[in-house]
Every structure is written in structure tokens, then in C-alpha cells.
Design an enzyme around this catalytic site. Structure first.
Site, PDB file in Angstrom:
ATOM      1  N   LEU A  66       0.826  -1.226   0.000  1.00 31.20           N
ATOM      2  CA  LEU A  66       0.000   0.000   0.000  1.00 31.20           C
ATOM      3  C   LEU A  66       0.854   1.267   0.000  1.00 31.20           C
ATOM      4  O   LEU A  66       0.318   2.361  -0.172  1.00 31.20           O
ATOM      5  CB  LEU A  66      -0.965  -0.003   1.188  1.00 31.20           C
ATOM      6  N   ASP A 323       0.651  -9.688  -4.522  1.00 37.33           N
ATOM      7  CA  ASP A 323       1.910  -8.927  -4.524  1.00 37.33           C
ATOM      8  C   ASP A 323       1.730  -7.634  -5.329  1.00 37.33           C
ATOM      9  O   ASP A 323       2.616  -7.231  -6.088  1.00 37.33           O
ATOM     10  CB  ASP A 323       3.085  -9.758  -5.065  1.00 37.33           C
TER      11      ASP A 323
HETATM   12 ZN   LIG Z   1       8.707 -10.166  -2.236  1.00 39.60          ZN
HETATM   13 ZN   LIG Z   2       5.894  -8.098  -2.217  1.00 41.25          ZN
END
Ligand SMILES: [Zn+2]
Ligand SMILES: [Zn+2]
Length: 452
Positions: A66, A323
């Protein structure tokens, strides 16, 4: 729209926690699911007609960047949670490689406060393993847990020191939390920007070999066995890595793993602008390569995504995690060696993953499981109520159309990060409504479909 009474009618309900896949209605009152299944009828409810749509528990992302505090030009809690809502995610676990990093109770509390201000999406900070994320000494893990951290990670970097990892696993076990490791032996990956394969050779770049990841996974499994701690493998990318996890689970070691939508659907060819199994070359303008496909760990060889999908299907890999790694355009407008690692994923994740369903690599209930029950089980029993549509649980619900086709346009992203090689791609499968705690966080339905 605050804590309304909402009635979703005529949807296909997929709730893997209960083994449910059947048509029905869902009634939400005061932020809680009141009933789910047979047709309900109630006065004064806002009716959402769900014909042709699927309802499932809101998706849970174990791995989101974030960027706040410190990198607000890349993302903020507000923009990241808005992107999550558009992507069907109602719960985010955010990574601590911020500035300052999440290594104190004060930063955990700051992020929780920002999330409360931003809206109904649940945000759970992950604390660092080491102080300052410097890899030297352990952070105050008990303080972080007390403040609400749901796990520990130095993500972006591994816990390179084996003894530190051993100690971290032992402390985290006492706290009942996982250590989430970015598995990369820096002595083996060195300055590798991309996978150690044909694209690295073509571009004359040092490669980041699969072995740098697999040796670290093997180490973490051995340390989890030694300590009894819970090692969670972040963004696993190789079949050999998945095989290590499979064997460890068989031996009863507490290890879990996640895989990203991009490693499930893209290979190193994407760095050269070559997309899809047919090898079609997308227009790249004057660029010889596409830094938007540069991620860490890197995209692996063609054929690898299908192997990861098989490990996900079998449950060797427990969860899909995005991710989500937003960056500014400037961060990516650099030579391959210097461009930032990462893809902005939250708003394309579901569409990408539905590609696996349409290709027959994954069935829809299994996909939903790996986006809900799977990640919740990594976080622990108290998260189970966020991964089901059972009566009495918080109304975290996503409605999606598995057949709707749409074109990715990063100009429409809520995320500040437009860094994705999927810009312009056509997808089949789209989130149309996201509800968190009974509040509508994203409404992509036409107004005529929502009636009072
Ligand atoms: Zn990573
Ligand atoms: Zn990451």
C-alpha cells in the site's frame, strides 16, 4: 450507503467453506449475513438482482503493497483499498516495506487508522521481522502483534541470516503468527533483474536463477521443522519450490505458500512484449522490452505457469496473493536493470485468474477457495469468518460475472500504479460489486440493476 438491508437475488452462490455451489439469495442486515441459500423475502431492502452472476466471500489478499507511509506518490491506503474493492478484495494484508517501515506499534496503528478513514475494506498490517527492515536484529515482534500485526516479513528482501530466521520463527510461533519470507538468496540472485533465461541472455543482463529461490525455501522449511514455527513462502514461482512444500507438508511441517496471478499466467517472454501461448507479439512502440513485466521474483520460463496452476489446484500452494506493487511511471521508465520491480495487480487479478478457469486449468470453486479459505487459513482460525457466506458472519461479499468480457484500461484504475503489462488486454470475467462489512465498497452494476 451505510449498513443497509440488502437482498441479493438469484445468484449462483459459491462458498467453498461450506461446500456450497448452488443458486439462491443472500440477505444482509446490519453488516452481517442474515441468510444465504433458499429465497428470502424481506420488506424495505435494497434489492440487487444477481441473475447470471456469482456471489462468493470477498477475496483476501495476503500480500499487498500500500506504500503508505513514505511512498504516497506510488499508492496510499485510500487508493489501494479503492483498487482492492474494484478487484473484489475485501481484506488486505499490507507489507511493511514503507518509510518508516512497519516495525513499531505506532506505524501499525497509523495504517489501521488510515484504513478506517478510507472505507470499509479491512486492512491488516504485516510487521517487519527485523528492526528497520535492515536484516540485523529482530523487531519487537510482541509489540507488533499486540498492536495488530498479522504476520512478519521483510518482504522486498529475504531474511538472509539463517539464525535470525530461526529466532524469528520461534518467537512468531509463541505469538501464533506466520513469518512470511521473500525467498531469495541475495548471494545467488546478485543483481539479477530478470530470470536467468533466454531473455536475460538476449539483453545481456545478469539472471536471477530459480535456485536462489529454491535454496531459501528449503532453508525455511528446515528451520520451520527445527523451531515448530510457521513459515509462509511468499510468491512461490517454481515447480521445484512447490515440490519442496509438498514434501514438507507431507512430513507435517508447518509451511504454507502463495502464488501470484502473474506467475500463474505470464512467463519471461512478457519482458519482450510476447504475450500468450501462441507467441503473438504485442505492439511495443520503439521499446525493445517491457519493464512493466519486471517483478521480483521474476517471471519464469514458458510452461512454468501451468506447473504452478497444478500445484495450486492440488492445494500444495494454499493461496493466491497479488503482490500488488504499484509504482510511478518514472520508476518504470528506465533501463531494465534500473526499473523498479513490481506490477499493479489488484484490478486485473480476478480477470487474469478467470483465464485459468476458461482454459480448464482450474475450476471456479477451487479458484474462489484459493482467494478466500486458503489465505484465511494461512492467517489463522480467527479469519475463517471472513472467508464464508455462512449466516451470522460479516457481510464481505463479491459479485462477479464469469462470462463478461472487458478491456483493461489503466486510465480507469483506482490504483495510482498503472504499471502492468496487461494494459489493453481483453479479459473474460469481471467483478461487478464488492461489499465489505455490509457496506458497498465498489458498485460496477448499472443503476437500473439496483432497485429500491
Ligand atoms: Zn517479495
Ligand atoms: Zn511483495
Amino acid at each position: 450507503l451505510d449498513k443497509l438491508t440488502l437482498l441479493i437475488t438469484g445468484v449462483r452462490i459459491i462458498d467453498p467453506a461450506q461446500g456450497v455451489d448452488q443458486p439462491g439469495d443472500i440477505l444482509v442486515r446490519n453488516g452481517v449475513i442474515e441468510s444465504c441459500g433458499p429465497a428470502a423475502s424481506v420488506g424495505g431492502a435494497t434489492v440487487i438482482r444477481g441473475d447470471g452472476l456469482v456471489a462468493s466471500p470477498g477475496f483476501i489478499d495476503l500480500h499487498t503493497h500500500l506504500r503508505e507511509p513514505g511512498f504516497e506518490d506510488k499508492e496510499t491506503v485510500a487508493s489501494g483499498t479503492a483498487a482492492a474493492a474494484r478487484g473484489g478484495f475485501t481484506t488486505l494484508c499490507c507489507m511493511p516495506n514503507t518509510n518508516p517501515p512497519i516495525d513499531s506499534a505506532a506505524i501499525v496503528e497509523f495504517i489501521k487508522l488510515q484504513a478506517e478513514v478510507a472505507g470499509p475494506i479491512h486492512v491488516y498490517p504485516i510487521g517487519t521481522v527485523t528492526r528497520g527492515r535492515a536484516g540485523q536484529e529482530l523487531a519487537d515482534m510482541a509489540e507488533l502483534a499486540q498492536a495488530g500485526a498479522v504476520g512478519f516479513s521483510d518482504d522486498g528482501a529475504p531474511v538472509a541470516d539463517g539464525h535470525l530466521m530461526q529466532t524469528a520463527l520461534a518467537y512468531a510461533a509463541d505469538l501464533g503468527l506466520p513469518v512470511i519470507d521473500h525467498c531469495e538468496d541475495p548471494r545467488l540472485s546478485r543483481d539479477g533483474a530478470i530470470h536467468d533465461g533466454w531473455v536475460a541472455s538476449r539483453l545481456g543482463l545478469p539472471g536471477w536463477p530459480a535456485a536462489a529461490e529454491e535454496t531459501m525455501i528449503a532453508r525455511d522449511i528446515a528451520l520451520a521443522e527445527l523451531t515448530g514455527g510457521h513459515a509462509h513462502i511468499a510468491h512461490l514461482t517454481t515447480a521445484a519450490g512447490a515440490e519442496l512444500v509438498r514434501q514438507a507438508k507431507r512430513r507435517g511441517i508447518h509451511v504454507t505458500a502463495e502464488v501470484t496471478p502473474h506467475h500463474l499466467t505470464m512467463s519471461e517472454e512478457w519482458l519482450m512484449g510476447i504475450h500468450g501461448p501462441a507467441g503473438a507479439v504485442a505492439p511495443l512502440g520503439t521499446d525493445a522490452y517491457d519493464t512493466r513485466a519486471k517483478v521480483n521474483p521474476p517471471l519464469r520460463p514458458a510452461g512454468n505457469p501451468a506447473l504452478l496452476a497444478a500445484a495450486l489446484r492440488e492445494g500444495v500452494i494454499d493461496a493466491i496473493a497479488t503482490d500488488h506493487a504499484p509504482h510511478t511511471v518514472l520508476d518504470k521508465s528506465l533501463p531494465m536493470e534500473e526499473a523498479a520491480f513490481g506490477i499493479s495487480v489488484l484490478e486485473t487479478a480476478f480477470g487474469s485468474l478467470m483465464g485459468l478457469v476458461h482454459e480448464g486449468l482450474l475450476d471456479l470453486p477451487t479458484l474462489v477457495h484459493r482467494l478466500t479459505v486458503g489465505p484465511a487459513s494461512v492467517l489463522g482460525k480467527r479469519f475463517a469468518e471472513y472467508a464464508t457466506l455462512k449466516a451470522g458472519t460479516p457481510a464481505d461479499i463479491v459479485l462477479f460475472d464469469p462470462e463478461a468480457t472487458w478491456t483493461v484500461d489503466t486510465r480507469e484504475f483506482a490504483s495510482k500504479g498503472t504499471n502492468t503489462p496487461l494494459d489493453g488486454a481483453t479479459m473474460k470475467g469481471r467483478v461487478v460489486l464488492t461489499m465489505a462489512g455490509g457496506q458497498i465498497a465498489y458498485d460496477g452494476m448499472t443503476t437500473t440493476e439496483v432497485t429500491k
